[in-house]
Design a protein around this motif. Structure first.
Motif, PDB file in Angstrom:
ATOM      1  N   ASP A 186      49.442  88.138 112.493  1.00  0.00           N
ATOM      2  CA  ASP A 186      50.598  88.604 111.721  1.00  0.00           C
ATOM      3  C   ASP A 186      50.150  89.483 110.555  1.00  0.00           C
ATOM      4  O   ASP A 186      50.778  90.493 110.250  1.00  0.00           O
ATOM      5  N   LYS A 214      51.073  93.367 109.912  1.00  0.00           N
ATOM      6  CA  LYS A 214      51.656  93.817 108.649  1.00  0.00           C
ATOM      7  C   LYS A 214      50.898  95.043 108.130  1.00  0.00           C
ATOM      8  O   LYS A 214      51.514  96.005 107.654  1.00  0.00           O
ATOM      9  N   LEU A 253      51.941  97.997 110.265  1.00  0.00           N
ATOM     10  CA  LEU A 253      53.310  98.402 109.928  1.00  0.00           C
ATOM     11  C   LEU A 253      53.353  99.133 108.589  1.00  0.00           C
ATOM     12  O   LEU A 253      54.001 100.174 108.463  1.00  0.00           O
ATOM     13  N   GLN A 254      52.652  98.611 107.593  1.00  0.00           N
ATOM     14  CA  GLN A 254      52.621  99.274 106.288  1.00  0.00           C
ATOM     15  C   GLN A 254      52.031 100.679 106.413  1.00  0.00           C
ATOM     16  O   GLN A 254      52.545 101.628 105.829  1.00  0.00           O
ATOM     17  N   ILE A 270      54.612 102.975 108.065  1.00  0.00           N
ATOM     18  CA  ILE A 270      55.679 103.358 107.138  1.00  0.00           C
ATOM     19  C   ILE A 270      55.165 104.368 106.119  1.00  0.00           C
ATOM     20  O   ILE A 270      55.832 105.367 105.828  1.00  0.00           O
ATOM     21  N   LEU A 312      61.306 103.256 115.005  1.00  0.00           N
ATOM     22  CA  LEU A 312      60.847 102.139 114.183  1.00  0.00           C
ATOM     23  C   LEU A 312      61.773 100.939 114.342  1.00  0.00           C
ATOM     24  O   LEU A 312      61.326  99.804 114.479  1.00  0.00           O
ATOM     25  N   ASN A 313      63.064 101.184 114.357  1.00  0.00           N
ATOM     26  CA  ASN A 313      64.024 100.090 114.543  1.00  0.00           C
ATOM     27  C   ASN A 313      63.828  99.404 115.889  1.00  0.00           C
ATOM     28  O   ASN A 313      63.914  98.175 115.990  1.00  0.00           O
ATOM     29  N   VAL A 365      60.998  99.248 117.628  1.00  0.00           N
ATOM     30  CA  VAL A 365      59.741  98.497 117.542  1.00  0.00           C
ATOM     31  C   VAL A 365      59.941  97.209 116.752  1.00  0.00           C
ATOM     32  O   VAL A 365      59.482  96.128 117.161  1.00  0.00           O
ATOM     33  N   LEU A 366      60.630  97.307 115.631  1.00  0.00           N
ATOM     34  CA  LEU A 366      60.854  96.124 114.798  1.00  0.00           C
ATOM     35  C   LEU A 366      61.678  95.068 115.544  1.00  0.00           C
ATOM     36  O   LEU A 366      61.405  93.870 115.414  1.00  0.00           O
ATOM     37  N   SER A 367      62.655  95.496 116.315  1.00  0.00           N
ATOM     38  CA  SER A 367      63.470  94.512 117.045  1.00  0.00           C
ATOM     39  C   SER A 367      62.631  93.776 118.082  1.00  0.00           C
ATOM     40  O   SER A 367      62.829  92.588 118.307  1.00  0.00           O
ATOM     41  N   PHE A 397      59.189  93.463 117.823  1.00  0.00           N
ATOM     42  CA  PHE A 397      58.142  92.771 117.062  1.00  0.00           C
ATOM     43  C   PHE A 397      58.669  91.494 116.416  1.00  0.00           C
ATOM     44  O   PHE A 397      57.997  90.484 116.391  1.00  0.00           O
ATOM     45  N   LEU A 398      59.893  91.557 115.923  1.00  0.00           N
ATOM     46  CA  LEU A 398      60.469  90.410 115.238  1.00  0.00           C
ATOM     47  C   LEU A 398      61.223  89.479 116.183  1.00  0.00           C
ATOM     48  O   LEU A 398      61.922  88.596 115.744  1.00  0.00           O
TER      49      LEU A 398
END
Length: 90
Positions: free
Chosen positions: A51, A55, A58-59, A62, A81-82, A84-86, A88-89
């Protein structure tokens, strides 16, 4: 990772190498039939390390790609990005 500096790449690569070592140790523990609680604690530590690596990635994404896309008014990068985040999370 499209854009980043060498320090970031090295930090992420080193972190992933340590995680690989952790996973190999967990595999050995399992093969040695070590106590389940010990194995689960090590899995938790490896998950936390993974994790942390995510992070960092991801940082970096961004701070480089997304920032560049915003400056260029590129909405597709934000949409990507949205997505990927959906995933990833979960």
């Amino acid at each position: 990772m499209e854009k980043n500096n060498e320090d970031t790449t090295k930090q992420i690569t080193n972190r992933l190498s340590r995680i690989i070592g952790q996973l190999q140790a967990i595999k050995r523990m399992t093969e040695e039939k070590r106590e389940c609680g010990e194995v689960l604690i090590q899995i938790s530590a490896a998950r936390s390390a993974l994790d942390s690596a995510a992070k960092m990635i991801l940082q970096n994404h961004i701070n480089t790609c997304i920032q560049d896309a915003v400056e260029k008014n590129d909405e597709s990068a934000i949409n990507d990005l949205n997505k990927v985040l959906s995933k990833f999370l979960y």
